[in-house]
Design a protein around this motif. Structure first.
Motif, short mmCIF file in Angstrom:
data_model
loop_
_atom_site.label_atom_id
_atom_site.label_comp_id
_atom_site.label_asym_id
_atom_site.label_seq_id
_atom_site.Cartn_x
_atom_site.Cartn_y
_atom_site.Cartn_z
N LEU A 256 -8.03 43.17 -52.46
CA LEU A 256 -7.69 44.48 -53.00
C LEU A 256 -8.81 45.47 -52.67
O LEU A 256 -9.99 45.11 -52.66
N ILE A 257 -8.43 46.69 -52.39
CA ILE A 257 -9.37 47.81 -52.41
C ILE A 257 -8.91 48.71 -53.54
O ILE A 257 -7.76 49.13 -53.58
N VAL A 258 -9.81 49.00 -54.47
CA VAL A 258 -9.48 49.81 -55.65
C VAL A 258 -10.42 51.01 -55.71
O VAL A 258 -11.63 50.85 -55.57
N THR A 259 -9.87 52.19 -55.90
CA THR A 259 -10.70 53.37 -56.11
C THR A 259 -10.48 53.88 -57.54
O THR A 259 -9.37 53.81 -58.07
N SER A 260 -11.55 54.37 -58.14
CA SER A 260 -11.45 54.89 -59.52
C SER A 260 -12.50 55.96 -59.76
O SER A 260 -13.63 55.86 -59.25
N ASN A 261 -12.12 56.96 -60.54
CA ASN A 261 -13.07 57.99 -60.93
C ASN A 261 -13.76 57.65 -62.25
O ASN A 261 -14.56 58.44 -62.75
N GLN A 262 -13.44 56.48 -62.81
CA GLN A 262 -14.00 56.08 -64.09
C GLN A 262 -14.90 54.86 -63.94
O GLN A 262 -14.54 53.91 -63.23
N PRO A 263 -16.06 54.85 -64.61
CA PRO A 263 -16.89 53.64 -64.60
C PRO A 263 -16.20 52.53 -65.38
O PRO A 263 -15.31 52.79 -66.21
N VAL B 56 -7.20 54.83 -59.77
CA VAL B 56 -7.17 54.18 -61.08
C VAL B 56 -7.99 55.03 -62.05
O VAL B 56 -9.14 55.38 -61.77
N GLY B 57 -7.40 55.39 -63.17
CA GLY B 57 -8.14 56.12 -64.19
C GLY B 57 -7.85 57.59 -64.28
O GLY B 57 -8.28 58.25 -65.22
N TYR B 58 -7.13 58.15 -63.33
CA TYR B 58 -6.84 59.57 -63.39
C TYR B 58 -5.86 59.88 -64.52
O TYR B 58 -5.93 60.94 -65.13
N LEU C 93 -14.47 47.66 -54.29
CA LEU C 93 -14.28 48.57 -55.42
C LEU C 93 -15.10 49.83 -55.16
O LEU C 93 -16.31 49.76 -54.95
N LEU C 94 -14.43 50.97 -55.18
CA LEU C 94 -15.05 52.26 -54.89
C LEU C 94 -14.98 53.13 -56.14
O LEU C 94 -13.89 53.54 -56.55
N LEU C 95 -16.13 53.39 -56.76
CA LEU C 95 -16.17 54.16 -58.00
C LEU C 95 -16.96 55.44 -57.78
O LEU C 95 -17.99 55.44 -57.10
N GLY C 96 -16.49 56.53 -58.37
CA GLY C 96 -17.23 57.79 -58.26
C GLY C 96 -16.37 58.98 -58.65
O GLY C 96 -15.15 58.87 -58.80
N PRO C 97 -16.99 60.14 -58.81
CA PRO C 97 -16.26 61.36 -59.19
C PRO C 97 -15.24 61.75 -58.12
O PRO C 97 -15.31 61.29 -56.98
#
Length: 254
Positions: A196-203, A170-172, A104-108
Motif C-alpha cells: 500500500l501507498i497511503v497519503t495523509s494530512n494527519q499525524p 486519508v484524514g481530509y 506512508l506519506l504524511l504532511g500538510p
C-alpha cells in the motif's frame, strides 16, 4: 525456406508490429557488422519485447487511474527540502513492492504527497506491476458497494491480486463507523500480502479522530507501519508558492 518477402506476413501473424518495423534495418546492420544468426534473432526479439513492455506500461498507467501524470523525475526537491533524495531514489527501485512493504506519506496539504505516490505508482506500472489509485473516500465507497451486494470478500480478494494500491487523502474527511470498518478490512487484507501507498494530512496521533475509534485506528496503524517506509513532509503548499496571500486586493481592482 522462408524468403525476405514473407517476413511482413509472418510479423503480422505474430502480431509483432515493432519487429516488422525494425527487421529490415536490423538485417542491414547484421550484414554490415557480421552478426551471427542468433545475434540477429536476439536483436529482433529484444526490439519487439521492449515495444510490448512500453505499450503495457502505458496501458497499466491508464488502468491505474492516476489523477495526473506526475513522475519522480518531475518532483521539486529544491522546494521540498525535508525529503531525503536517497530514500526516494531507493523507493523508486520498487523493492518495497517485491517485499510487500508499505509507503506512508504524511504532511500538510500541498507538500508533495500525492505527487510522490503517483510517481511511485507510474514507476511501478512501467516496471510491469499492476497498480490501482483512488482517494480514501473512493476506496470506501467501492467497498461499501461490494458489501451491499454481498461480495465484499470477493472484492478484497480481487484487490489482493493487485501488487500496489494507492490510497490518497486519508484524514481530509472523517469516517463514519461503517466506513472505518471497511477501510480497516482493506488494510488488514493486504497486511504482509501486498503493498500500500497511503497519503495523509494527519499525524498518526489524530487518526483516532479520523476513524472515530482510537482502537480501530491503533490496529490499522500497527498493520500499516509494521513493514513500512515512513516519509514525513514539511513546509508550505507548493501550489501556493507563487501566491502572495498576505496582500489584500485593492477595492478598485477589477
Amino acid at each position: 525456406m522462408v524468403t525476405p518477402k514473407e517476413l511482413p506476413h509472418l510479423c503480422r501473424a505474430l502480431k509483432a508490429p515493432a519487429l516488422l518495423a525494425a527487421v529490415e534495418r536490423l538485417g542491414e546492420r547484421a550484414r554490415s557488422d557480421g552478426w551471427s544468426h542468433e545475434e540477429y534473432l536476439a536483436a529482433c526479439l529484444e526490439r519487439e519485447v521492449a515495444a510490448r513492455q512500453a505499450h503495457g506500461g502505458e496501458a497499466r498507467i491508464k488502468a491505474a487511474r492516476f489523477p495526473a501524470h506526475k513522475t519522480l523525475e518531475d518532483f521539486d526537491f529544491e522546494f521540498q527540502r525535508s525529503l531525503q533524495r536517497d530514500l526516494v531514489a531507493h523507493l523508486g527501485t520498487l523493492t518495497f513492492i517485491a517485499a510487500r512493504e508499505n509507503v506512508l506519506l504524511l504532511g500538510p496539504p500541498g507538500t508533495g504527497k500525492t505527487h510522490l505516490a503517483t510517481g511511485l505508482g507510474i514507476r511501478a506500472c512501467q516496471a510491469g506491476y499492476r497498480v490501482a489509485f483512488a482517494t480514501a473516500l473512493a476506496w470506501v465507497a467501492r467497498l461499501a458497494e461490494a458489501h451491499q451486494a454481498g461480495r465484499l470478500q470477493a472484492e478484497l480478494q480481487r484487490l489482493g491480486r493487485v501488487p500496489l494500491l494507492i490510497i490518497d487523502e486519508v484524514g481530509y474527511i472523517p469516517f463514519e463507523a461503517e466506513a472505518a470498518n471497511l477501510f480497516f478490512q482493506l488494510v488488514a487484507a493486504r497486511y504482509e500480502r501486498a503493498s500500500l501507498i497511503v497519503t495523509s494530512n494527519q499525524p498518526f496521533g489524530r487518526w483516532g479522530e479520523v476513524f472515530g475509534d482510537a482502537t480501530v485506528a491503533a490496529a490499522m496503524i500497527d498493520r500499516l507501519v509494521h513493514h513500512a517506509h515512513l516519509l514525513s513532509l514539511k513546509g508550505d503548499s507548493y501550489r501556493l508558492k507563487d501566491r502572495d496571500l498576505g496582500r489584500l486586493p485593492r477595492e478598485d481592482a477589477p
